[in-house]
Design an enzyme around this catalytic site. Structure first.
Site, PDB file in Angstrom:
ATOM      1  N   LYS A 193       0.853  -1.215   0.000  1.00  0.00           N
ATOM      2  CA  LYS A 193       0.000   0.000   0.000  1.00  0.00           C
ATOM      3  C   LYS A 193       0.877   1.250   0.000  1.00  0.00           C
ATOM      4  O   LYS A 193       2.060   1.204   0.379  1.00  0.00           O
ATOM      5  CB  LYS A 193      -0.935   0.026   1.209  1.00  0.00           C
ATOM      6  CG  LYS A 193      -0.264  -0.117   2.586  1.00  0.00           C
ATOM      7  CD  LYS A 193       0.281   1.150   3.210  1.00  0.00           C
ATOM      8  CE  LYS A 193       0.847   0.922   4.614  1.00  0.00           C
ATOM      9  NZ  LYS A 193       1.691   2.000   5.127  1.00  0.00           N
TER      10      LYS A 193
ATOM     11  N   ASP B  81      -2.884  -2.081  10.413  1.00  0.00           N
ATOM     12  CA  ASP B  81      -3.143  -2.011   8.965  1.00  0.00           C
ATOM     13  C   ASP B  81      -3.815  -3.270   8.418  1.00  0.00           C
ATOM     14  O   ASP B  81      -4.210  -3.289   7.259  1.00  0.00           O
ATOM     15  CB  ASP B  81      -1.824  -1.823   8.192  1.00  0.00           C
ATOM     16  CG  ASP B  81      -1.263  -0.420   8.345  1.00  0.00           C
ATOM     17  OD1 ASP B  81      -2.004   0.466   8.813  1.00  0.00           O
ATOM     18  OD2 ASP B  81      -0.090  -0.216   7.990  1.00  0.00           O
TER      19      ASP B  81
HETATM   20  P1  ATP Z   1       3.597  -0.551   8.110  1.00  0.00           P
HETATM   21  O1  ATP Z   1       3.639   0.382   6.966  1.00  0.00           O
HETATM   22  O2  ATP Z   1       2.336  -1.362   8.194  1.00  0.00           O
HETATM   23  O3  ATP Z   1       3.963   0.072   9.422  1.00  0.00           O
HETATM   24  P2  ATP Z   1       6.079  -1.654   7.220  1.00  0.00           P
HETATM   25  O4  ATP Z   1       5.873  -1.798   5.757  1.00  0.00           O
HETATM   26  O5  ATP Z   1       6.881  -0.493   7.659  1.00  0.00           O
HETATM   27  O6  ATP Z   1       4.680  -1.695   7.924  1.00  0.00           O
HETATM   28  P3  ATP Z   1       6.552  -4.455   7.415  1.00  0.00           P
HETATM   29  O7  ATP Z   1       7.238  -4.806   6.141  1.00  0.00           O
HETATM   30  O8  ATP Z   1       5.146  -4.865   7.540  1.00  0.00           O
HETATM   31  O9  ATP Z   1       6.760  -2.921   7.762  1.00  0.00           O
HETATM   32  O10 ATP Z   1       7.432  -5.086   8.591  1.00  0.00           O
HETATM   33  C1  ATP Z   1       7.434  -4.591   9.904  1.00  0.00           C
HETATM   34  C2  ATP Z   1       8.080  -5.650  10.783  1.00  0.00           C
HETATM   35  O11 ATP Z   1       7.183  -6.753  10.854  1.00  0.00           O
HETATM   36  C3  ATP Z   1       9.364  -6.178  10.179  1.00  0.00           C
HETATM   37  O12 ATP Z   1      10.495  -5.560  10.725  1.00  0.00           O
HETATM   38  C4  ATP Z   1       9.319  -7.660  10.484  1.00  0.00           C
HETATM   39  O13 ATP Z   1      10.185  -8.000  11.542  1.00  0.00           O
HETATM   40  C5  ATP Z   1       7.901  -7.971  10.929  1.00  0.00           C
HETATM   41  N1  ATP Z   1       7.203  -8.957  10.062  1.00  0.00           N
HETATM   42  C6  ATP Z   1       6.493  -9.991  10.499  1.00  0.00           C
HETATM   43  N2  ATP Z   1       5.974 -10.698   9.491  1.00  0.00           N
HETATM   44  C7  ATP Z   1       6.357 -10.108   8.366  1.00  0.00           C
HETATM   45  C8  ATP Z   1       6.099 -10.378   6.993  1.00  0.00           C
HETATM   46  N3  ATP Z   1       5.343 -11.407   6.581  1.00  0.00           N
HETATM   47  N4  ATP Z   1       6.654  -9.546   6.079  1.00  0.00           N
HETATM   48  C9  ATP Z   1       7.382  -8.489   6.490  1.00  0.00           C
HETATM   49  N5  ATP Z   1       7.659  -8.204   7.775  1.00  0.00           N
HETATM   50  C10 ATP Z   1       7.138  -8.980   8.721  1.00  0.00           C
END
Ligand code: ATP
Length: 302
Positions: A15, A153
């Protein structure tokens, strides 16, 4: 979602946040937010196979060529119970009292700790696929309740399509009409990510909050020049204090002919709004040639 033999397959989209306002810190410590998010055409793929032993297992890998990480710990792909896809399936199983298990395989293309919601999207995909594969027939609102326990989210991804999300993010109001569908973007994820919790901690809530309404109006009128001008993210100054990449990307994007640009979620991904797909591809190639690692030309969809 489709079935291929004994296996279910679902694509979990990333997203972008076109608007992000932090209204106040709540009594429970979470910030009250208002955000407009749209799913984009960058996907992880989740495979689900029923496991008669009752175990829930996961094999999680980067798609070929997808990881451009410099090896920092935030970028590590969580395996086992730390992975949100596993947590989602296990939580659903415990809540409903399912006996069956699941063998999951997750092919990652969405960069981690990037503000692109990859983990949350994987969790929503896992809930949806388990509901089908196990024949649970839970309603959307029953699944949304489980989703909210997994992360702010996750309900957005479960609902699908662009939406304004409020509260901690779990109150999802779909954007009707053309909304944020079919917008073209260039997205860059620099080599280092940021932790969402750390960025929130460094962000001061708005004294005079911005409203999402003008952006919603511009979207419904299909006025993309105005959409570009109204992109907004309250978390960006805080993220820029924590990572030098935000300012570097801001400067790099300012040199291109974007309608508007800004950070997604808590960063560090940065995106620019383009007039059409051709422009997005051309600019993405140019930024890639300048040495940036993860660069995507993507489209939003309804
Ligand atoms: P958001 O924008 O929702 O805050 P983000 O994109 O910054 O999220 P994600 O890629 O969702 O961050 O990852 C956040 C943390 O979640 C990562 O550091 C990781 O340790 C953990 N995590 C757990 N499961 C997953 C997964 N399937 N894919 C990615 N990260 C994951």
């Amino acid at each position: 979602m489709h079935r291929s033999g004994a296996q279910w397959v679902v694509q979990a989209p990333a997203k972008l946040n076109l608007f992000f306002e932090v209204l106040a810190k709540r009594d429970d410590g979470y910030p009250e937010i208002e955000t407009l998010m749209c799913p984009i055409t960058l996907y992880d793929t989740l495979y689900f196979r029923e496991e008669p032993s009752g175990q829930v297992s996961l094999k999680c890998d980067w798609a070929f060529g997808a990881s451009a990480s410099d090896g920092n710990e935030l970028d590590a792909l969580p395996q086992g119970r730390d992975n949100l896809a596993v947590r989602a399936v296990a939580l659903l199983r415990d809540r409903i009292g399912v006996r069956g298990g699941a063998a999951l395989r997750l092919v990652k293309r969405i960069p981690v700790a990037a503000g692109l919601g990859g983990g949350s999207s994987d969790a929503a995909a896992a809930l949806a696929i388990a509901n089908h594969a196990w024949g649970l027939r839970l309603s959307q609102s029953e699944l949304a309740e489980v989703a909210a326990q997994l992360g702010s989210d996750v309900p957005f991804f479960l609902a699908g399509g662009s939406a304004v999300c409020r509260g901690r993010g779990e109150r999802v109001e779909p954007v009707t009409g053309a909304g944020a569908g079919s917008l073209h973007f260039v997205v860059v994820r620099p080599p280092c990510g940021l932790s969402t919790a750390v960025v929130y901690g460094a962000c001061r809530p708005a004294r005079q909050p911005q409203s999402v309404v003008p952006l919603l109006r511009a979207l419904s009128q299909g006025n993309i020049d105005e959409v570009g001008r109204l992109l907004f993210n309250r978390l960006q100054p805080a993220a820029a204090e924590l990572s030098p990449w935000i300012e570097r990307l801001q400067n790099e994007f300012a040199r291109e002919d974007f309608l508007g640009h800004g950070m997604s979620g808590s960063g560090t991904s940065y995106f620019g709004l383009c007039r059409h797909a051709r422009q997005a591809r051309r600019v993405a190639n140019r930024i890639k040639a300048n040495g940036a690692c993860s660069v995507f030309a993507v489209r939003s969809y309804r």
